[in-house]
Design a protein around this motif. Sequence first.
Motif, mmCIF file in Angstrom:
data_model
loop_
_atom_site.group_PDB
_atom_site.id
_atom_site.type_symbol
_atom_site.label_atom_id
_atom_site.label_comp_id
_atom_site.label_asym_id
_atom_site.label_seq_id
_atom_site.Cartn_x
_atom_site.Cartn_y
_atom_site.Cartn_z
ATOM 1 N N ALA A 24 0.856 -1.282 -0.012
ATOM 2 C CA ALA A 24 0.147 0.263 -0.011
ATOM 3 C C ALA A 24 0.781 1.295 -0.056
ATOM 4 C CB ALA A 24 -0.934 0.094 1.298
ATOM 5 N N MET A 25 2.089 1.108 0.713
ATOM 6 C CA MET A 25 2.945 2.297 0.844
ATOM 7 C C MET A 25 3.607 2.609 -0.525
ATOM 8 S SD MET A 25 5.821 3.608 3.486
ATOM 9 C CE MET A 25 5.738 1.951 4.227
ATOM 10 N N PHE A 33 -3.995 7.273 -8.238
ATOM 11 C CA PHE A 33 -5.051 7.888 -8.803
ATOM 12 C C PHE A 33 -4.882 8.840 -9.925
ATOM 13 C CE2 PHE A 33 -6.272 6.878 -4.373
ATOM 14 C CZ PHE A 33 -7.733 6.188 -4.750
ATOM 15 N N GLN A 34 -3.705 8.918 -10.181
ATOM 16 C CA GLN A 34 -3.268 9.559 -11.568
ATOM 17 C C GLN A 34 -2.676 8.490 -12.725
ATOM 18 O OE1 GLN A 34 0.112 12.200 -10.451
ATOM 19 N NE2 GLN A 34 -1.377 13.273 -9.289
ATOM 20 N N HIS A 42 -6.827 -1.471 -8.010
ATOM 21 C CA HIS A 42 -5.725 -2.616 -7.218
ATOM 22 C C HIS A 42 -5.312 -1.781 -5.833
ATOM 23 C CE1 HIS A 42 -2.584 -5.147 -6.493
ATOM 24 N NE2 HIS A 42 -1.736 -4.102 -6.316
ATOM 25 N N TYR A 43 -5.233 -0.514 -6.029
ATOM 26 C CA TYR A 43 -4.819 0.319 -4.779
ATOM 27 C C TYR A 43 -6.001 0.209 -3.594
ATOM 28 C CZ TYR A 43 -3.742 4.115 -1.733
ATOM 29 O OH TYR A 43 -3.580 5.019 -0.421
ATOM 30 N N ILE A 44 -7.105 0.577 -4.100
ATOM 31 C CA ILE A 44 -8.289 0.318 -3.321
ATOM 32 C C ILE A 44 -8.502 -0.935 -2.554
ATOM 33 C CG2 ILE A 44 -10.957 0.212 -3.085
ATOM 34 C CD1 ILE A 44 -10.531 2.939 -5.114
ATOM 35 N N GLN A 45 -8.246 -2.127 -3.575
ATOM 36 C CA GLN A 45 -8.225 -3.551 -3.075
ATOM 37 C C GLN A 45 -7.051 -3.896 -2.072
ATOM 38 O OE1 GLN A 45 -8.401 -5.424 -6.617
ATOM 39 N NE2 GLN A 45 -10.518 -4.935 -7.001
ATOM 40 N N THR A 46 -6.037 -3.247 -2.258
ATOM 41 C CA THR A 46 -4.641 -3.540 -1.339
ATOM 42 C C THR A 46 -5.127 -3.016 0.068
ATOM 43 O OG1 THR A 46 -3.534 -3.597 -3.277
ATOM 44 C CG2 THR A 46 -2.497 -3.363 -1.037
#
Length: 114
Positions: A24-25, A33-34, A42-46
Motif C-alpha cells: 500500500a505504501m 489515482f493518476q 488495485h490500490y483500493i483493494q490492497t
Amino acid sequence: MTDFFDSDIVREEAKEMERLQMEAMELTLSSPFQKSREDQLHYIQTVRALVEKQQIFYTRLKLSDDPRAVEMCEQIEQGAKMLYGWWETADVLSLMREMLNKLDQFEQEIEAEG
C-alpha cells in the motif's frame, strides 16, 4: 494465560499485514489515482485488504489477556485517537469501518467513471 504473539496464526497474519502495508505504501507513492482505472482499483483493494486484516488483528488483541497484547491494543487506541475526530468516529473499530466505507465509495466512483 497464553502468549498471544507465539501463535502461528498471529505471526502469519502479522506478516501478511506487513506485506500489505508495504504494498500500500509503494502504491501510494506511485500516485495511483493518476494512473489507470485498474491501478486505482488495485490500490483500493490492497488498502481494503490491509484494513480488514487490521480489524481482525485488533479484535483478537482486544480478546486476549496477554499483557503484551493488552499493551499493543492500548498503543493502537492511543495512536488512533487523533484520527477519531477527523473521521468523526468514537473508537478504533468505528474508524476502521468508516475507512472501509470510504474505500467502497471510492471504488463505486471509479466504477461509475469507467
